[in-house]
Write an enzyme that holds these catalytic residues in place. Structure first.
Site, PDB file in Angstrom:
ATOM      1  N   ASN A 184      -6.176 -18.928  16.213  1.00 34.20           N
ATOM      2  CA  ASN A 184      -7.547 -19.214  15.779  1.00 34.20           C
ATOM      3  C   ASN A 184      -7.383 -20.552  15.241  1.00 34.20           C
ATOM      4  O   ASN A 184      -7.886 -21.449  15.367  1.00 34.20           O
ATOM      5  CB  ASN A 184      -8.307 -18.379  15.295  1.00 34.20           C
ATOM      6  CG  ASN A 184      -8.132 -16.861  15.805  1.00 34.20           C
ATOM      7  OD1 ASN A 184      -7.868 -15.915  15.556  1.00 34.20           O
ATOM      8  ND2 ASN A 184      -8.998 -16.888  17.059  1.00 34.20           N
ATOM      9  N   TYR A 185      -6.493 -20.465  13.977  1.00 34.13           N
ATOM     10  CA  TYR A 185      -6.316 -21.953  13.390  1.00 34.13           C
ATOM     11  C   TYR A 185      -5.579 -23.080  14.272  1.00 34.13           C
ATOM     12  O   TYR A 185      -6.202 -24.325  14.073  1.00 34.13           O
ATOM     13  CB  TYR A 185      -5.130 -21.689  12.261  1.00 34.13           C
ATOM     14  CG  TYR A 185      -5.723 -20.303  11.285  1.00 34.13           C
ATOM     15  CD1 TYR A 185      -6.859 -19.933  11.113  1.00 34.13           C
ATOM     16  CD2 TYR A 185      -4.385 -19.426  11.083  1.00 34.13           C
ATOM     17  CE1 TYR A 185      -7.059 -18.998  10.413  1.00 34.13           C
ATOM     18  CE2 TYR A 185      -4.784 -18.278  10.388  1.00 34.13           C
ATOM     19  CZ  TYR A 185      -6.094 -17.873  10.022  1.00 34.13           C
ATOM     20  OH  TYR A 185      -6.414 -16.959   9.413  1.00 34.13           O
ATOM     21  N   ARG A 231       0.926  -1.177  -0.027  1.00 36.68           N
ATOM     22  CA  ARG A 231       0.056   0.048  -0.054  1.00 36.68           C
ATOM     23  C   ARG A 231       0.782   1.228   0.049  1.00 36.68           C
ATOM     24  O   ARG A 231       2.014   1.184   0.634  1.00 36.68           O
ATOM     25  CB  ARG A 231      -0.852   0.088   1.267  1.00 36.68           C
ATOM     26  CG  ARG A 231      -2.015  -1.234   1.392  1.00 36.68           C
ATOM     27  CD  ARG A 231      -2.663  -0.946   2.533  1.00 36.68           C
ATOM     28  NE  ARG A 231      -1.748  -1.263   3.802  1.00 36.68           N
ATOM     29  CZ  ARG A 231      -2.161  -1.626   4.920  1.00 36.68           C
ATOM     30  NH1 ARG A 231      -3.355  -1.184   5.378  1.00 36.68           N
ATOM     31  NH2 ARG A 231      -1.205  -1.827   5.888  1.00 36.68           N
ATOM     32  N   ASP A 233      -1.774   1.445  -5.080  1.00 39.10           N
ATOM     33  CA  ASP A 233      -3.023   1.233  -4.514  1.00 39.10           C
ATOM     34  C   ASP A 233      -3.900   0.181  -5.491  1.00 39.10           C
ATOM     35  O   ASP A 233      -4.224   0.737  -6.621  1.00 39.10           O
ATOM     36  CB  ASP A 233      -3.787   2.756  -4.565  1.00 39.10           C
ATOM     37  CG  ASP A 233      -5.168   2.628  -4.087  1.00 39.10           C
ATOM     38  OD1 ASP A 233      -5.702   1.499  -3.961  1.00 39.10           O
ATOM     39  OD2 ASP A 233      -5.876   3.585  -4.037  1.00 39.10           O
ATOM     40  N   HIS A 253      -6.419 -15.386  13.123  1.00 36.69           N
ATOM     41  CA  HIS A 253      -5.311 -15.263  13.213  1.00 36.69           C
ATOM     42  C   HIS A 253      -4.542 -16.749  13.519  1.00 36.69           C
ATOM     43  O   HIS A 253      -5.319 -17.689  13.877  1.00 36.69           O
ATOM     44  CB  HIS A 253      -4.487 -14.381  14.243  1.00 36.69           C
ATOM     45  CG  HIS A 253      -4.707 -12.993  13.373  1.00 36.69           C
ATOM     46  ND1 HIS A 253      -3.928 -12.495  12.315  1.00 36.69           N
ATOM     47  CD2 HIS A 253      -5.109 -11.726  13.830  1.00 36.69           C
ATOM     48  CE1 HIS A 253      -4.086 -11.397  11.936  1.00 36.69           C
ATOM     49  NE2 HIS A 253      -5.040 -10.857  12.825  1.00 36.69           N
ATOM     50  N   ASP A 286       1.037 -20.131  10.899  1.00 38.00           N
ATOM     51  CA  ASP A 286       1.574 -19.103  10.166  1.00 38.00           C
ATOM     52  C   ASP A 286       2.915 -19.673   9.213  1.00 38.00           C
ATOM     53  O   ASP A 286       2.900 -19.471   7.915  1.00 38.00           O
ATOM     54  CB  ASP A 286       2.013 -17.637  10.655  1.00 38.00           C
ATOM     55  CG  ASP A 286       0.852 -17.042  10.802  1.00 38.00           C
ATOM     56  OD1 ASP A 286      -0.199 -16.957  10.612  1.00 38.00           O
ATOM     57  OD2 ASP A 286       1.075 -15.779  11.467  1.00 38.00           O
TER      58      ASP A 286
END
Length: 370
Positions: free
Chosen positions: A141-142, A38, A72, A138, A168
């Site tokens: 949670n997994y 970004r 963008d 995140h 991750d």
């Protein structure tokens, strides 16, 4: 030696950890990685603390040797600006929720018409389809959803936070790397690209191979009940007299025999006790002496026992430094330096990417104007 991924161009739309770690591995093996960020803010990880110069230490470690383009993606001319590099790309990685890239005009179906040889890898928590596909989550949670977290419970029965971002890395970055390499090999054979759906929660089940096997036979694992969840004195963490900890894993009989003899216990007598009583007996024996005593007792013995080190102690351990794990440095965009992140690639495949800094945001915007 020419690096195995030299000449490969990777467009990385991912942020934070799973995708950036995967693209770091690709860059280490010789690929040119262009990070799409970004404008103005860039990858959110740039703003984390502590800082290594202008960017966070985390960002510098994970993004060395890459290029950065600020764009963008919601801009009406984004696709037109990206089309030249999309035509040249070998691999595209993205980490948005399912459907986001399609809405931006950057989905696989659209881009495969521009570049039929493109390997397109999407990394998400729950995959591209299924009831939980678009659920916000995140790493923790997994790990919870896969049943893994339930097996971390302490003596009070409550699960504890994992010490690493397991989903991750083990569920996202590493499987993505494996599948990208396989897809590239298949492209060598067919000349065609393909789409890869990497779901972090799915891949955690591989780590529970033993529990799934036990469960298939009617014995689902529980904490303090199974071989590697605290149900045996042969796989335990014991407290020493000076409140340090000893990790003991003498699973095989020969190791267990050596271990019990050295701690002053009778192996046959322990065998007649319940698992809980045997664990308590070993714990009492270990608690009589400080950890340095046990290090001396176990030194050069086949017992599979080791002191629990802090990360700082492990970082400075003579063994890992003798292997050169922390001999490389990484440079931030503004010149700040720190030890580079060790990565699981053989040194024969790795080039001088560590000598190239983590990129400043938008440092390579000129790539869109070629």
């Amino acid at each position: 030696m020419t690096q195995p991924l030299s000449g490969l161009k990777v467009l990385d739309f991912s942020t934070l950890l799973p995708g950036p770690l995967c693209s770091l591995l690709l860059a280490e093996a010789g690929a040119e990685v262009i990070k799409l960020e970004r404008p103005e803010r860039g990858d959110e990880m740039r703003s984390y603390e502590p800082r290594a110069g202008v960017d966070s230490a985390n960002f510098v470690l994970l993004n060395r040797g890459k290029k950065s383009v600020g764009i963008d993606l919601k801009s009406p001319d984004a696709l037109a600006l990206l089309t030249p590099v999309l035509k040249e790309a070998d691999v595209l990685m993205e980490q948005f929720r399912p459907g986001v890239m399609d809405r931006l005009g950057l989905g696989y179906e659209a881009l495969s018409r521009i570049n039929p040889r493109l390997i397109y890898c999407s990394i998400t928590g729950f995959g591209q389809h299924g009831p939980r596909a678009k659920e916000a989550a995140h790493d923790l949670n997994y790990v919870a959803a896969s049943g893994t977290l339930s097996l971390t419970a302490g003596c009070d029965g409550a699960p504890v936070l994992p010490p690493a971002l397991i989903a991750d890395i083990a569920g996202g970055a590493y499987p993505a790397m494996i599948n990208i390499l396989l897809a590239l090999r298949q492209r060598d054979q067919t000349g065609k690209g393909m789409y890869l759906d990497v779901a972090m929660a799915d891949n955690l089940f591989t780590l529970q191979y033993w529990g799934l096997g036990n469960g298939a036979l009617g014995h689902w694992p529980r904490t303090a009940d199974d071989l590697v969840t605290g149900g045996t004195p042969r796989y335990q963490i014991y407290r020493t007299a000076d409140n340090a900890y000893l990790a003991a894993a003498p699973l095989e009989d020969k190791f267990w025999g050596n271990f019990t003899a050295l701690v002053g216990l009778n192996e046959e007598a322990l065998a007649g006790l319940s698992p809980a009583s045997a664990i308590a007996a070993v714990a009492d024996a270990i608690a009589k002496h400080p950890v340095a005593h046990w290090e001396d007792v176990f030194r050069n013995q086949d017992v599979c026992a080791s002191r629990v080190l802090s990360l700082e102690e492990a970082r400075h351990d003579a063994h890992f430094n003798a292997r050169g794990l922390f001999s490389r440095t990484v440079t931030a965009a503004d010149g700040a330096q720190m030890p580079a992140l060790p990565v699981p690639l053989d040194a024969l495949f790795r080039g001088p990417v560590h000598s190239r800094p983590a990129p400043a945001l938008g440092a390579d915007n000129h790539l869109l104007n070629q």
